[in-house]
Write an enzyme that holds these catalytic residues in place. Sequence first.
Site, PDB file in Angstrom:
ATOM      1  N   ALA A   1     101.483  90.766  99.966  1.00 24.36           N
ATOM      2  CA  ALA A   1     100.414  90.304  99.078  1.00 24.36           C
ATOM      3  C   ALA A   1     100.194  91.289  97.926  1.00 24.36           C
ATOM      4  O   ALA A   1     100.812  92.351  97.854  1.00 24.36           O
ATOM      5  CB  ALA A   1      99.132  90.105  99.873  1.00 24.36           C
ATOM      6  N   HIS A   2      99.269  90.906  97.039  1.00 25.74           N
ATOM      7  CA  HIS A   2      99.078  91.710  95.829  1.00 25.74           C
ATOM      8  C   HIS A   2      98.589  93.129  96.145  1.00 25.74           C
ATOM      9  O   HIS A   2      97.801  93.363  97.045  1.00 25.74           O
ATOM     10  CB  HIS A   2      98.135  91.024  94.837  1.00 25.74           C
ATOM     11  CG  HIS A   2      96.791  90.654  95.369  1.00 25.74           C
ATOM     12  ND1 HIS A   2      95.905  89.873  94.667  1.00 25.74           N
ATOM     13  CD2 HIS A   2      96.154  90.958  96.520  1.00 25.74           C
ATOM     14  CE1 HIS A   2      94.795  89.716  95.358  1.00 25.74           C
ATOM     15  NE2 HIS A   2      94.928  90.366  96.492  1.00 25.74           N
ATOM     16  N   ASN A   3      99.154  94.067  95.377  1.00 24.46           N
ATOM     17  CA  ASN A   3      98.793  95.496  95.434  1.00 24.46           C
ATOM     18  C   ASN A   3      99.215  96.194  96.719  1.00 24.46           C
ATOM     19  O   ASN A   3      98.793  97.323  96.983  1.00 24.46           O
ATOM     20  CB  ASN A   3      97.293  95.692  95.190  1.00 24.46           C
ATOM     21  CG  ASN A   3      96.861  95.182  93.828  1.00 24.46           C
ATOM     22  OD1 ASN A   3      96.221  94.135  93.734  1.00 24.46           O
ATOM     23  ND2 ASN A   3      97.233  95.883  92.780  1.00 24.46           N
TER      24      ASN A   3
END
Length: 351
Positions: A238-240
Amino acid sequence: MKLLSELAEQLNAQLVGNAACGVSAVATLEHAGQGTISFLANSKYRKFLSHTTASAVLIKADDLPFMAPGVSALVVADPYVAFAQIAQLLDSTPAVADGIHPSATIDASATIGEHCAIGPNAVISAGAELGKGVQVGAGTVVGKAAKIGAGSRLWANVTIYHNVVIGSDCLIHSGAVIGSDGFGFANKAGNWLKIPQTGTVVIGDNCEIGANTTIDRGAIEDTMVGNNVIIDNLCQLAHNVQIGDHTAIAGSTSIAGSTKVGRYCVLGGGVGVNGHIEIADGVQITGMSMVTRSLTEKGVYSSGIPAATNAEWRRNTARLRQVEQLFQRVKQLEQQLQHISHDGQQPSTED
């Protein structure tokens, strides 16, 4: 074809047998034939060693007495690593693409390095950069201003979104999507408002990303994957998320947003990792585990439930449902014992 004398020199191995023997493929001990080389890395397969028909075998010195007559050996410290090295030397996998196909769409502002190959119907968008020797498979899309490092290979139907950075000598398998939007939304009175994902994905050198794996771009800052990271099929980052160097992630593992995974970690198949936590260097997580908190010390962690017979599972599940009731009963018994002990210490008031 490679001569055993050549392989022994490249592996710094002890050669026992025919130095002029040639091998052209790798095989298992059980199904090997003439012209193949096999290996013994697990003692449970030693039973096949005495009658293998391989031309040569990679083994440890302790296994030499079990060799089949007439079979040559390369004696090494780690047969499995030696097998991987020889498999690379004998690799017959075709190139991802040959030359630049006329049906490929390449924007005039894209930079294409020397000796690149781009397959049919691939798209190289405006401002994209392909390093020397990059191979792009059929139907693959490289987005605007994306950068692909020298020697990297993208198999068919890979999607690289805008501004994504991929290092040198990476291998990305079909169906992978790198740089799609992270799952960023805010809720306003029951309605979901999309948060634009303005970061990107940065992948280091010598990484491998499996088929149909997805890596989301960062919400504001970037999603980061270190050097020599290997990610299996059907994984989700997922993001980051940040993944440290030399970490391995097995199939169907999902890592929620903003989690940091250290260096030299191993995550088994089907692992789920909560968001906004940290996993220390050297952590190993066994398959189907659910990680809900930070793991700050190196070690092996497990939470998955191994398969059992249906009868065992039903019995254990029934017992599990009674845990709270049993806990309350034990708690009551402890209180009663405390009262009995306390009363027994009181002086008697009777004459």
